[in-house]
Design a protein around this motif. Structure first.
Motif, PDB file in Angstrom:
ATOM      1  N   ALA A  95      -8.931 -26.458 -12.905  1.00  0.00           N
ATOM      2  CA  ALA A  95      -9.718 -25.300 -12.719  1.00  0.00           C
ATOM      3  C   ALA A  95      -8.856 -24.069 -13.474  1.00  0.00           C
ATOM      4  CB  ALA A  95     -10.082 -25.000 -11.402  1.00  0.00           C
TER       5      ALA A  95
ATOM      6  N   GLY B 175     -16.048 -28.469 -21.653  1.00  0.00           N
ATOM      7  CA  GLY B 175     -15.843 -27.059 -21.929  1.00  0.00           C
ATOM      8  C   GLY B 175     -14.450 -26.640 -22.330  1.00  0.00           C
TER       9      GLY B 175
ATOM     10  N   PHE C 101     -17.083 -16.652 -15.618  1.00  0.00           N
ATOM     11  CA  PHE C 101     -15.520 -16.276 -15.053  1.00  0.00           C
ATOM     12  C   PHE C 101     -14.829 -15.753 -16.591  1.00  0.00           C
ATOM     13  CE2 PHE C 101     -16.187 -20.599 -16.114  1.00  0.00           C
ATOM     14  CZ  PHE C 101     -15.196 -20.905 -17.118  1.00  0.00           C
TER      15      PHE C 101
ATOM     16  N   ARG D 252     -18.537 -17.287  -8.917  1.00  0.00           N
ATOM     17  CA  ARG D 252     -19.705 -17.153  -9.847  1.00  0.00           C
ATOM     18  C   ARG D 252     -19.324 -17.973 -11.297  1.00  0.00           C
ATOM     19  NH1 ARG D 252     -21.071 -16.022  -6.187  1.00  0.00           N
ATOM     20  NH2 ARG D 252     -21.543 -13.925  -4.839  1.00  0.00           N
TER      21      ARG D 252
ATOM     22  N   ARG E 155     -17.868 -30.122  -8.618  1.00  0.00           N
ATOM     23  CA  ARG E 155     -16.609 -30.757  -8.314  1.00  0.00           C
ATOM     24  C   ARG E 155     -16.725 -31.454  -6.872  1.00  0.00           C
ATOM     25  NH1 ARG E 155     -12.393 -28.212 -11.029  1.00  0.00           N
ATOM     26  NH2 ARG E 155     -13.362 -26.691 -12.651  1.00  0.00           N
TER      27      ARG E 155
ATOM     28  N   ALA F  91     -13.848 -30.758 -14.341  1.00  0.00           N
ATOM     29  CA  ALA F  91     -13.657 -29.798 -14.867  1.00  0.00           C
ATOM     30  C   ALA F  91     -14.836 -28.740 -15.120  1.00  0.00           C
ATOM     31  CB  ALA F  91     -12.922 -29.984 -16.311  1.00  0.00           C
ATOM     32  N   ALA F  92     -15.829 -28.939 -14.150  1.00  0.00           N
ATOM     33  CA  ALA F  92     -17.106 -28.295 -14.342  1.00  0.00           C
ATOM     34  C   ALA F  92     -17.029 -26.689 -13.629  1.00  0.00           C
ATOM     35  CB  ALA F  92     -18.229 -28.753 -13.557  1.00  0.00           C
ATOM     36  N   PRO F  93     -17.714 -25.816 -14.120  1.00  0.00           N
ATOM     37  CA  PRO F  93     -17.469 -24.461 -13.582  1.00  0.00           C
ATOM     38  C   PRO F  93     -18.238 -24.347 -12.258  1.00  0.00           C
ATOM     39  CG  PRO F  93     -19.296 -24.791 -15.187  1.00  0.00           C
ATOM     40  CD  PRO F  93     -18.803 -26.147 -15.306  1.00  0.00           C
ATOM     41  N   LEU F  94     -18.800 -25.075 -11.884  1.00  0.00           N
ATOM     42  CA  LEU F  94     -19.227 -25.003 -10.458  1.00  0.00           C
ATOM     43  C   LEU F  94     -18.642 -25.974  -9.381  1.00  0.00           C
ATOM     44  CD1 LEU F  94     -22.958 -24.771 -11.817  1.00  0.00           C
ATOM     45  CD2 LEU F  94     -21.799 -23.025 -11.083  1.00  0.00           C
ATOM     46  N   PHE F  95     -18.495 -25.304  -8.310  1.00  0.00           N
ATOM     47  CA  PHE F  95     -18.004 -26.336  -6.933  1.00  0.00           C
ATOM     48  C   PHE F  95     -19.241 -27.532  -6.909  1.00  0.00           C
ATOM     49  CE2 PHE F  95     -14.938 -22.827  -6.355  1.00  0.00           C
ATOM     50  CZ  PHE F  95     -13.935 -23.474  -6.118  1.00  0.00           C
TER      51      PHE F  95
END
Ligand SMILES: [Zn+2]
Lengths: 95, 255
Positions: free
Chosen positions: B156, B43, B190, B187, B138, B131-135
């Protein structure tokens, strides 16, 4: 004598505070956990919810940095020194 | 030098200015070419990681990213193409990278990292970029990298801020040392300026290239944090936790 501490906020914490830094006067012997609890009490609301859990204990997922080094996000840490630079950071994962 | 380390004439032409870097040269270039990097999500942040690794001449990229391209991806996801809206993101990713550098191998996995695929994906890589938007994603990567001993770089961003954490498993703090439980307030949506995501991704790419080639000084064990609004940069010493649930004694207690 009281301590003069410079505190910075990042991520969601800075948003909730509406400022990125402030100074804080605290009595000698204040630990990072004491500082976090005192700041949360003063600002309240979302800011406090980011720092403390429902029991009023510091959240282990917030990063606490003192003079450039991470310290454990829990009670009982080493007392802060005068002019300490503290950064409180909420976890971020934007990708 | 192994026979496969010899660079072709085309390699020399493409990477000539890079090999002029002090401490880099042909041996580092050959090391990059022998390396496989996994990038979890391409992304806003991961797209720039993949792009810069492709430019640097990494041997193989494995790129994990599920879903179809949406218009609101395009303010930051540099590998995407406008004509790809509504089609799998991996199509755009592969087309862009192949057009840019046909000399590297690109494998796109149209899945996000999860419990089922993480070990296989991490095992096949020499270096992992997170580099994912969710923990959740990660944390899956962090655990697999620690278990399999793979160096990785967590990258991040949020708003105008970014952070990069290079991790050498068993030697430096892992992501679970920092975040011992799931951060409850993060969330999926972001605020993001594409150029800030690019900055975070490229700091991560630089740290990964350092770990792969020995270039410069690795920041493993530290977090690089920037606030682009003030152009303020910090590096923060991280604490490796002896009781960490992933890389410390907490791991044995859990298993
Ligand atoms: Zn750990």
């Amino acid at each position: 004598m009281s301590l003069r501490i410079r505190v910075s906020f990042t991520g969601q914490l800075a948003r909730a505070a509406g400022v990125k830094e402030q100074t804080w006067e605290a009595p000698e012997g204040t630990t990072p956990a004491d500082l976090v609890v005192a700041l949360a009490r003063e600002r309240g609301g979302e800011f406090a919810a980011l720092l403390l859990n429902a029991e009023g204990q510091p959240r282990p997922t917030t990063l606490w940095v003192v003079n450039g080094e991470q310290v454990a996000s829990e009670p009982g840490g080493r007392p802060l020194e005068d002019k300490a630079e503290v950064v409180l950071m909420t976890p971020i994962a934007g990708g | 030098m192994n026979p496969e380390d010899h660079l072709s004439g085309e390699d020399r032409a493409i990477y000539a200015w890079q090999m002029d870097l002090p401490g880099f040269g042909e041996s580092a270039q050959a090391m990059l070419r022998r390396s496989t990097a996994l990038v979890s999500r391409c992304g806003g942040v991961g797209g720039h990681i993949a792009f810069s690794l492709a430019a640097a001449g990494i041997g193989k990229l494995v790129l994990a990213h599920a879903g179809d391209l949406r218009p609101d991806d395009l303010n930051r996801q540099i590998l995407m193409r406008h004509e790809g809206i509504g089609r799998p993101r991996t199509e755009s990713i592969v087309a862009t990278l192949r057009a840019f550098n046909p000399g590297i191998e690109v494998e796109a996995v149209p899945e996000n990292v999860g419990a089922e695929n993480v070990s296989r994906l991490v095992d096949a890589a020499d270096m992992v970029f997170s580099a994912a938007p969710l923990f959740e994603e990660r944390f899956h990567l962090n655990r697999a990298c620690v278990e399999l001993g793979k160096p990785f770089v967590d990258c991040a961003m949020y708003g105008m801020e970014g952070q990069v954490i290079p991790v050498l498993p068993g030697k430096t703090a892992c992501l679970a040392c920092l975040y011992p439980e799931m951060p409850p307030h993060w969330r999926r949506r972001f605020p993001v300026l594409g150029a800030v995501a690019a900055l975070a991704g490229n700091v991560g790419a630089i740290e990964g290239i350092k770990l792969l080639t020995g270039l410069g000084t690795s920041m493993a064990g530290r977090m690089i944090f920037f606030d682009a609004a003030e152009m303020r940069w910090r590096t923060i010493g991280l604490e490796r936790k002896t009781l960490c649930r992933v890389c410390g004694s907490g791991a044995e207690a859990e298993s």
